[in-house]
Design an enzyme around this catalytic site. Sequence first.
Site, mmCIF file in Angstrom:
data_model
loop_
_atom_site.group_PDB
_atom_site.id
_atom_site.type_symbol
_atom_site.label_atom_id
_atom_site.label_comp_id
_atom_site.label_asym_id
_atom_site.label_seq_id
_atom_site.Cartn_x
_atom_site.Cartn_y
_atom_site.Cartn_z
ATOM 1 N N LYS A 53 44.642 37.548 41.516
ATOM 2 C CA LYS A 53 44.672 38.326 42.768
ATOM 3 C C LYS A 53 45.116 37.438 43.932
ATOM 4 O O LYS A 53 45.905 37.856 44.784
ATOM 5 C CB LYS A 53 43.286 38.919 43.056
ATOM 6 C CG LYS A 53 42.978 40.126 42.175
ATOM 7 C CD LYS A 53 41.526 40.539 42.208
ATOM 8 C CE LYS A 53 41.272 41.638 41.170
ATOM 9 N NZ LYS A 53 39.868 41.932 40.950
ATOM 10 N N GLN A 97 34.197 40.671 43.359
ATOM 11 C CA GLN A 97 34.550 40.751 41.939
ATOM 12 C C GLN A 97 33.326 41.161 41.111
ATOM 13 O O GLN A 97 32.271 40.545 41.207
ATOM 14 C CB GLN A 97 35.089 39.389 41.471
ATOM 15 C CG GLN A 97 35.576 39.371 40.045
ATOM 16 C CD GLN A 97 36.803 40.247 39.830
ATOM 17 O OE1 GLN A 97 37.747 40.241 40.623
ATOM 18 N NE2 GLN A 97 36.795 41.033 38.770
ATOM 19 N N ASP A 120 38.735 48.152 47.233
ATOM 20 C CA ASP A 120 38.485 48.638 45.871
ATOM 21 C C ASP A 120 38.210 50.143 45.873
ATOM 22 O O ASP A 120 38.238 50.780 44.814
ATOM 23 C CB ASP A 120 37.262 47.926 45.270
ATOM 24 C CG ASP A 120 37.658 46.875 44.238
ATOM 25 O OD1 ASP A 120 38.802 46.937 43.742
ATOM 26 O OD2 ASP A 120 36.825 46.014 43.930
#
Length: 296
Positions: A53, A97, A120
């Site tokens: 990422k 994460q 997200d």
Amino acid sequence: MAAEIIDGRALGAALRARVADEAARLAAAGVVPGLAVVLVGEEPASRVYVASKRRATLEAGMASFEHRLPAGTDAADLLSLIARLNADPAVHGILVQLPLPAHLDAAAVIHAIDPAKDVDGFHISNAGRLATGQMALVPCTPLGCLMLLRHRLGSLAGAEAVVVGRSNIVGKPMAQLLLREDATVTIAHSRSRDLPAVCRRAEILVAAVGRAELIRGDWIRPGATVIDVGINRVAGADGTARLVGDVHFASAAEVAGAITPVPGGVGPMTIACLLANTLTAAARAHGLPEPEGLTG
Ligand code: NDP
């Protein structure tokens, strides 16, 4: 093999290039989109995801802020980091994460993120906005699936769509997006009766199950578009690990009209959509025009 292969690698690369162009435009207007990624602990797969990422963020000309915390970090310290990131004007997107170590409550952590920075799309506010048809940040994997479907089919209006899986991060938002596109949507799950028959109805079949090669060719309606979200590690004939989807690719490709491979289908779109969400969040934060077509 009859099916067209939907090339997520190529489409993901094209989306990343588009995001990089738009990021350069924002930078010229004085706004460098910034993504903060928080990793708690040393889980090897998570470290790989976080590193890729970061690489993709920098390649798109955006700022990357990485926060690695020890596995034993307590909730108060993690929440205070999130509060700092919420308040930091250089940070437009925040991603924690997952999975988090077991002593931390993932839902509480996600809900501490400013919904406007929740790239997200997991915050309850963004889930609710998507469900009620309001402007939201949409979870990256289903957003990527939608883009693949649009690329292949154009309009999805009236299509018979079946989503197998009802998780909050893939199945449910996928179904909401398909509904938003005016498809007729069925959500199937582990308690669904006669899953093969349900799948056979689908002109659009999205598999987000986490069961290696569960969906076989004789479950597929001829000509259907099949999106395989699954990532399952199995032992190959020679004992080495290989990745397979939730769909048995060889038999499904004989019947489907189009299908995503694993790897190289949905995966590359997910990370491209994370960058797209960060760009969208940055544009919204500064009241700048949002690049079109990046929010699904
Ligand atoms: P979850 O485990 O959270 O959800 C799985 C869903 O599948 C559940 O709704 C479950 O039903 C359903 N299910 C399980 N077994 C069956 C079965 N035998 N028949 C019918 N339905 C079943 O998984 P996720 O949604 O997080 O992920 C799904 C897959 O997608 C995984 O392989 C994951 O690795 C992959 N993934 C890939 C991403 C990418 O970027 N390509 C990103 C995210 C996930 P029930 O609710 O009844 O238990």
